[in-house]
Scaffold this active site. Structure first.
Site, mmCIF file in Angstrom:
data_model
loop_
_atom_site.group_PDB
_atom_site.id
_atom_site.type_symbol
_atom_site.label_atom_id
_atom_site.label_comp_id
_atom_site.label_asym_id
_atom_site.label_seq_id
_atom_site.Cartn_x
_atom_site.Cartn_y
_atom_site.Cartn_z
ATOM 1 N N HIS A 50 0.808 -1.220 0.000
ATOM 2 C CA HIS A 50 0.000 0.000 0.000
ATOM 3 C C HIS A 50 0.840 1.268 0.000
ATOM 4 O O HIS A 50 0.315 2.352 0.258
ATOM 5 C CB HIS A 50 -0.945 0.008 1.200
ATOM 6 N N GLU A 86 -12.369 12.191 14.382
ATOM 7 C CA GLU A 86 -11.877 12.467 13.032
ATOM 8 C C GLU A 86 -12.836 13.415 12.327
ATOM 9 O O GLU A 86 -13.970 13.634 12.791
ATOM 10 C CB GLU A 86 -11.720 11.182 12.205
ATOM 11 N N ASP A 145 -6.615 3.970 9.936
ATOM 12 C CA ASP A 145 -8.025 3.800 9.561
ATOM 13 C C ASP A 145 -8.247 2.464 8.853
ATOM 14 O O ASP A 145 -9.316 1.862 8.972
ATOM 15 C CB ASP A 145 -8.469 4.938 8.646
#
Length: 464
Positions: free
Chosen positions: A43, A215, A104
């Protein structure tokens, strides 16, 4: 967006496999040109886990040590550097425990996030993931294996944390754990006004008794926003919520979570109501849900699966992340959301504050020079097309945002950074550059490791 063909891929069965491979490359000397890149779950944003003509080490193949949970007064979990955070969560929950700080998205490796920072909505309270590590085992650029911690080989320990893979490959980690609640009160509200939105966020993270997760998101011209929330959330006032329209507006979403056990439900409801009563959100946009801790922490995986179904996973992701001083966040928002991103992006825009006091300043990560700063992320998924949805358009927008930050906002730092020259990296690290270079010369003197970051080149003398 990036492609580099390696000479070979190593799938290690043990730490010694990694050590032998790196040591062999080191002993070949600078003339070989070979470099080594550790790859987790794949990623990285700009090819950081790649090496052209070198050796890629597939860290997910490293299944040693087997995950072990240690209970007691200071519980921790010991895991391989190639272990996924989602697997750690599932295992530690069996003991009523869980890591305190998250990203997240949980389908990432331990070594990957600890090489950067690991930031999510819990960071205001517990710091990033790199502030919640007791011990590491590392293979340096010489192929040497070290155990390091705050008290043992501490220079290497703090260098590795947030060190972008420049000083060693994380092969094992001991991660701090805390009690795991069974349930989560999950809340979303909207704001018209950015000043009120940011004021409420900063208020919440300043409190001793507050939410466990804070958030924020920016929503630009989203059609039927509240209707989409109804699939997972219940509106506090269904009639008023049905009359609210989001089209043609820039809105700011505050996302909150409070962890609890079922027997505490009534008390937690009262606490949530008390906290919400002090906020200035649009009253008709209060939406609530209750889920398990696992469902909440793994929430982004559901979105990832939906992107796969739509063919929006195996596409370019020109993400851009900043750490912005709180004193400059209003100016940042005014320019970026008012002038540059008038049509929004094809993906979420994150924006939320954290307390610097919870971040360990001895790590390699560089942060803004203020007590409170914001994590801001533009997380685009770009369809394979041209025009306003196309990659070139998004990259041009990114360049405008970068140019604005570089020219107008002092102290702003890029996160998950990518630069094309060493001079830019030197400016990024600022006063920490000298220490960063010293550590490189000590632990990876031939610049073998993590060439995809573009910080140092093999055979080129690094300079202060």
């Amino acid at each position: 967006m990036f492609s580099s063909l390696p000479l070979a891929v190593l799938q290690p069965r043990s730490v010694s496999d990694i050590s032998l491979a790196v040591r062999h490359v080191f002993e070949l000397g600078p003339a070989s040109g070979l470099t080594v890149a550790a790859r987790g779950h794949g990623h990285s944003l700009h090819g950081q886990a790649m090496t052209r003509g070198g050796l890629v080490i597939s860290m997910e193949s490293l299944r040693w040590p087997k995950m072990r949970v240690f209970t007691g007064s200071s519980p921790f979990v010991e895991v391989s550097g190639g272990e996924l955070w989602i697997n750690i969560l599932r295992e530690t929950l069996k003991y009523g425990l869980a890591p305190k700080s998250w990203t997240d998205y949980l389908h990432l490796t331990v070594g990957g996030t600890l090489s950067n920072a690991g930031i999510s909505g819990q960071a205001f309270r517990h710091g990033p993931q790199i502030s919640n590590v007791y011990e590491l085992e590392v293979v340096t650029g010489k192929g040497e294996i070290f155990t390091c911690s705050e008290k043992q080989n501490s220079d290497l320990f703090y260098g590795i944390l947030g060190g972008l893979g420049q000083f060693g490959i994380i092969t094992r980690a001991r991660i701090s754990l805390g009690p795991a609640a069974k349930r989560v009160k999950w809340i979303k509200v909207l704001y018209h006004d950015f000043a009120l939105f940011s004021k409420d966020q900063e208020h919440l993270i300043s409190l001793e008794k507050t939410f466990d997760y804070v958030e924020g998101f920016v929503m630009i011209n989203r059609t039927g926003l509240l209707n989409r929330w109804r699939s997972s959330f219940i509106p506090k006032d269904p009639v008023q919520a049905s009359r609210f329209t989001s089209e043609g507006k820039t809105l700011y979403c505050l996302e909150l979570a409070k962890y609890f056990d079922p027997e505490e439900s009534e008390l937690v409801n009262q606490e949530v109501e008390r906290l919400l009563s002090k906020l200035s959100y649009i009253s008709s946009t209060l939406f609530l849900s209750e889920v398990s801790l696992l469902e909440f922490l793994d929430r982004v995986h559901i979105s990832a699966l939906k992107l796969r179904e739509k063919g929006l996973w195996e596409v370019p992701h020109p993400w851009l992340n900043f750490l912005v001083p709180a004193s400059q966040i209003k100016e940042f928002a005014g320019e970026v959301f008012g002038n540059i991103l008038t049509d929004g992006i094809n993906g979420p825009i994150l924006i939320y504050p954290v307390n610097k006091s919870k971040w360990n300043n001895r790590t390699s990560l560089v942060t803004p020079p203020e007590d409170t700063f914001y994590n801001v992320g533009f997380l685009s998924s770009v369809p394979l097309s041209t025009g306003k949805d196309g990659l070139e358009h998004i990259l041009a927008q990114n360049r405008k945002i970068i140019e604005f930050c570089d020219s107008k906002l002092r102290g702003t730092k890029r996160y998950l950074s990518h630069y094309s020259t060493q001079e830019e990296w030197k400016a990024h690290f600022g006063t920490q550059w000298e220490v960063f270079v010293r550590r490189k010369l000590e632990y990876d003197p031939l610049a073998i490791l993590a060439p995809g970051q573009g910080i140092f080149e093999k055979r080129i003398q690094v300079t202060y």
